[in-house]
Design a protein around this motif. Structure first.
Motif, PDB file in Angstrom:
ATOM      1  N   ILE A 101       0.883  -1.065   0.035  1.00  0.00           N
ATOM      2  CA  ILE A 101      -0.006   0.089   0.058  1.00  0.00           C
ATOM      3  C   ILE A 101       0.988   1.338  -0.204  1.00  0.00           C
ATOM      4  N   SER A 102       0.432   2.108  -0.498  1.00  0.00           N
ATOM      5  CA  SER A 102       1.166   3.516  -0.750  1.00  0.00           C
ATOM      6  C   SER A 102       2.489   3.333  -1.448  1.00  0.00           C
ATOM      7  N   ASP A 103       2.771   2.677  -2.327  1.00  0.00           N
ATOM      8  CA  ASP A 103       4.163   2.290  -2.944  1.00  0.00           C
ATOM      9  C   ASP A 103       5.119   1.939  -1.941  1.00  0.00           C
ATOM     10  N   LYS A 104       4.720   1.294  -0.928  1.00  0.00           N
ATOM     11  CA  LYS A 104       5.728   1.012  -0.043  1.00  0.00           C
ATOM     12  C   LYS A 104       6.034  -0.542  -0.296  1.00  0.00           C
ATOM     13  N   GLU A 105       7.417  -0.997  -0.398  1.00  0.00           N
ATOM     14  CA  GLU A 105       7.743  -2.367  -0.815  1.00  0.00           C
ATOM     15  C   GLU A 105       7.577  -3.415   0.666  1.00  0.00           C
ATOM     16  N   ILE A 106       7.275  -4.591   0.461  1.00  0.00           N
ATOM     17  CA  ILE A 106       7.094  -5.555   1.632  1.00  0.00           C
ATOM     18  C   ILE A 106       7.547  -6.817   1.074  1.00  0.00           C
ATOM     19  N   THR A 107       8.281  -7.468   1.915  1.00  0.00           N
ATOM     20  CA  THR A 107       8.451  -8.984   1.271  1.00  0.00           C
ATOM     21  C   THR A 107       7.755  -9.989   2.134  1.00  0.00           C
ATOM     22  N   PRO A 108       7.823 -11.068   1.413  1.00  0.00           N
ATOM     23  CA  PRO A 108       7.129 -12.204   2.105  1.00  0.00           C
ATOM     24  C   PRO A 108       7.192 -12.495   3.614  1.00  0.00           C
ATOM     25  N   LYS A 109       8.650 -12.331   3.963  1.00  0.00           N
ATOM     26  CA  LYS A 109       9.205 -12.203   5.337  1.00  0.00           C
ATOM     27  C   LYS A 109       8.428 -11.159   6.221  1.00  0.00           C
ATOM     28  N   ASP A 110       8.267 -10.081   5.637  1.00  0.00           N
ATOM     29  CA  ASP A 110       7.671  -9.092   6.573  1.00  0.00           C
ATOM     30  C   ASP A 110       6.224  -9.516   6.601  1.00  0.00           C
ATOM     31  N   VAL A 111       5.519 -10.146   5.574  1.00  0.00           N
ATOM     32  CA  VAL A 111       3.981 -10.427   5.727  1.00  0.00           C
ATOM     33  C   VAL A 111       4.036 -11.599   6.919  1.00  0.00           C
ATOM     34  N   ASP A 112       5.060 -12.340   6.927  1.00  0.00           N
ATOM     35  CA  ASP A 112       4.916 -13.461   7.780  1.00  0.00           C
ATOM     36  C   ASP A 112       5.305 -12.890   9.432  1.00  0.00           C
ATOM     37  N   ALA A 113       5.932 -11.780   9.503  1.00  0.00           N
ATOM     38  CA  ALA A 113       6.281 -11.454  10.949  1.00  0.00           C
ATOM     39  C   ALA A 113       5.077 -10.403  11.256  1.00  0.00           C
ATOM     40  N   ILE A 114       4.077  -9.517  10.216  1.00  0.00           N
ATOM     41  CA  ILE A 114       3.046  -9.051  10.519  1.00  0.00           C
ATOM     42  C   ILE A 114       2.116  -9.901  10.954  1.00  0.00           C
TER      43      ILE A 114
END
Length: 92
Positions: free
Chosen positions: A55-68
């Motif tokens: 969202i808002s042109d921020k990049e996120i990795t699958p690792k970040d998604v798992d942490a969230i």
């Protein structure tokens, strides 16, 4: 009986460097032979460290998604505990 984990540990900078080299055109096979890391491990790093558009042109990795996701589950558990405590204290 002591059993040692013979797996190599790589720091995050090294992993990022290998993934960056992959994205700049190096093949996984070449990277594997050059740095002594298995193909499977490099593919895992690519999956974990390659950003996806958020969202808002921020990049996120699958690792970040798992942490969230893990943080979200922890917060839900804390909320349930607080709700139960509220019921107990409301009775008194």
């Amino acid at each position: 009986m002591n059993t040692k984990n013979n797996a190599k540990r790589y720091n995050d900078d090294f992993k990022s460097m290998v993934v960056d080299l992959y994205h700049s055109g190096s093949s996984v096979k070449d990277l594997s032979s050059e740095y002594g890391v298995s193909n499977v491990t490099i593919y895992k790093w690519i999956k974990d460290l390659t950003p996806i558009e958020g969202i808002s042109d921020k990049e996120i990795t699958p690792k970040d998604v798992d942490a969230i996701h893990k943080e979200n589950l922890r917060l839900k558990q804390e909320l349930e505990i607080l709700k139960k405590a509220m019921v107990i204290f409301a009775r008194k």
